[in-house]
Design an enzyme around this catalytic site. Structure first.
Site, short mmCIF file in Angstrom:
data_model
loop_
_atom_site.label_atom_id
_atom_site.label_comp_id
_atom_site.label_asym_id
_atom_site.label_seq_id
_atom_site.Cartn_x
_atom_site.Cartn_y
_atom_site.Cartn_z
CD GLU A 13 -3.16 -0.68 0.20
OE1 GLU A 13 -3.02 0.20 -0.47
OE2 GLU A 13 -4.00 -1.93 -0.02
NE ARG A 48 -3.76 3.05 -0.68
CZ ARG A 48 -4.93 2.89 -0.21
NH1 ARG A 48 -5.77 4.01 0.16
NH2 ARG A 48 -5.59 1.76 -0.30
CG ASP A 89 -5.78 -6.80 -8.15
OD1 ASP A 89 -4.72 -7.33 -7.46
OD2 ASP A 89 -6.61 -6.55 -7.77
CD GLU A 134 -10.24 -1.19 -9.04
OE1 GLU A 134 -11.35 -0.91 -8.41
OE2 GLU A 134 -9.43 -1.18 -8.11
C1 DMJ Z 1 -6.16 0.65 -5.12
O1 DMJ Z 1 -5.35 0.96 -3.90
C2 DMJ Z 1 -5.49 0.15 -6.28
O2 DMJ Z 1 -6.01 0.36 -7.31
C3 DMJ Z 1 -5.27 -1.44 -5.97
O3 DMJ Z 1 -4.57 -2.03 -7.00
C4 DMJ Z 1 -6.52 -1.99 -5.76
N1 DMJ Z 1 -7.24 -1.45 -4.75
C5 DMJ Z 1 -7.48 -0.06 -4.65
C6 DMJ Z 1 -8.75 0.34 -5.48
O4 DMJ Z 1 -9.61 -0.42 -5.35
#
Ligand code: DMJ
Length: 459
Positions: free
Chosen positions: A116, A120, A243, A359
């Site tokens: 994270e 971010r 993902d 997404e």
């Molecule tokens: C975000 O922090 C990023 O897109 C991550 O890859 C997946 N989760 C969240 C958004 O849903």
């Protein structure tokens, strides 16, 4: 360092910067839809400023704030900064950048989640550095990257999940492909910009170690031990936890020209399309199978899976991308807004929340850019309408705990400003605002450019 320029019309209207094509002729003014998205962004940002300034996130229902750890890492300002720049909110961006540069310190005795913090904060600092040329942001990124490096000190080279930013102590040997394989864009960019190869090498080594543990049919599972290299959960899918591993294989090839990544992407997507894709009477979906046998385990799809049309579109597979986006849209419109997960054979909700996720909007934007089909802006209008109708509160925007009852939850994640509203804005903004062929978005929607290449053709 070139700066991403903002220009003004004679009437003083702010026009967004021509992201990645700086110094080219001015971009057309944003139309009414883009302007509405921008004003929703400001609405949410101002609520953050009023009730949560200096903290990680706004809690919109209680009109308060939430910090991830016992020290704020300015999650929302760092995540939101490049959105402001792209939207042409120059004064706001300048003030926010100054606040970050003078107040953010990673010299904290806190144990953070590597994934994270990387997507971010590291991603946000790097993209904003590339857009502004403010070296303090790169220094912060370098400082952070250095503090995260101990995660890679496992016997396999795959990262631990947590690291203490001060002591370097790591924890969390049970990890997943997304947390292991979603680091190379940020760490690689940091290497290119600082000239320190260690970041690229460690993150690349981790992906290669993970890829090397794929099954005979080319799939990865959900949980792996980074010390033993053994799989703990063999469920394969494209959803949360896996993902962005796939996303970064493709994008690391695109951003760095790394041929190993190209090969890993091509082999992986072949297996994903062969075993996970499920062509039903209800459309194309991607569900769950056993990574070793390919046997279908369940038929669930959700808000997180909806990133895949964007990746397919970016890879050139517009046919599958279009079909899957139609399924995602069906998921959204069945409830008026999408649930976290549903069963696509019955269209019944499995996990009822909506976490303000981006997404499906990201995919609409990619498809709009690559096909120029109005269909995707139509989808975007629906998304915007739903967001305003169901998630807007008198203090910013709130997640939903249940898409059927539309009950709200006291949370506005930083990615709502970093991703959800950025992609929605770009979907409606003049096409030249950002050339998708010239930047690579990290998984938190922070655009990265090859500023290190010095080749005009790259930009
Ligand atoms: C975000 O922090 C990023 O897109 C991550 O890859 C997946 N989760 C969240 C958004 O849903």
């Amino acid at each position: 360092m070139r700066r991403w320029l903002c220009t003004f019309t004679l009437l003083g209207t702010l026009i967004p910067p021509a992201v990645a094509v700086a110094q080219k002729p001015a971009v057309a003014a944003p139309g009414p839809m883009a302007l509405q998205v921008r004003s929703e962004f400001l609405y949410a940002w101002n609520a953050y400023k009023q009730y949560a300034w200096g903290h990680d996130e706004l809690t919109p229902l209680s009109k308060g704030h939430h910090d991830w750890y016992n020290k704020s890492l300015l999650m929302t300002p760092v995540d939101a900064l490049d959105t402001m720049i792209i939207m042409g909110l120059t004064d706001e961006a300048d003030k926010t950048r100054e606040f970050i540069a003078t107040n953010l310190s990673f010299d904290q005795d806190i144990e953070v989640k590597n994934f994270e913090i990387t997507i971010r904060l590291l991603g946000g600092l790097l993209s904003s550095y590339q857009m502004t040329g403010d070296h303090r942001l790169l220094d912060l990124a370098d400082n952070l990257g250095n503090r995260l490096l101990p995660v890679f000190n496992s016997p396999t080279g795959m990262p631990y999940m947590f690291v203490n930013l001060k002591t370097g102590k790591t924890r969390g040997a049970e990890s997943n492909p997304a947390e292991i394989g979603t680091l190379l864009l940020e760490f690689g960019t940091l290497s290119k910009l600082t000239g320190k190869p260690i970041y690229y090498d460690k993150a690349k080594n981790a992906v290669v170690a993970l890829y090397g543990r794929r099954s005979k049919i080319g799939l990865v599972g959900s949980t792996i031990n980074v010390e033993t290299g053994q799989w703990i959960d063999a469920t394969s899918h494209i959803s949360g936890g896996i993902d962005s591993y796939y996303e970064y294989l493709l994008k690391s090839w695109l951003l760095f020209g790394d041929k190993d990544c190209k090969k890993m992407w091509e082999n992986s997507v072949k297996a994903v399309n062969k075993y996970l894709a499920d062509n039903t009477r209800n459309g194309l979906w991607y569900g769950q199978v056993d990574m070793n046998t390919g046997k279908r385990l369940s038929t669930q799809y959700g808000a997180l899976d909806a990133f895949f049309p964007a990746v397919l579109a970016r890879s050139g597979d517009l046919d599958r991308a279009r079909k899957l986006q139609e399924s995602s849209y069906k998921m959204w419109t069945t409830f008026g807004i999408e649930p976290e997960t549903l069963d696509y054979t019955t269209m019944k909700v499995v996990s009822p929340g909506y976490q303000l996720r981006p997404e499906i909007i990201e995919s609409a934007y990619y498809l709009s850019f690559y096909t120029k089909d109005d269909r995707y802006q139509e989808m975007g209008s629906t998304f915007l309408l739903s967001l305003v109708r169901y998630c807007k509160t008198d203090t910013g925007y709130a997640a939903l705990s249940n898409v059927e009852t539309k009950a709200k939850r006291d949370s506005m994640e930083s990615y709502f400003l970093a991703e959800t509203l950025k992609y929605l804005y770009l979907l409606f903004a003049p096409r030249e605002t950002l050339d998708l062929n010239k930047v690579v978005f990290n998984t938190e929607a922070h655009p990265l450019r090859k500023t290190w290449s010095n080749q005009a053709k790259d930009f």
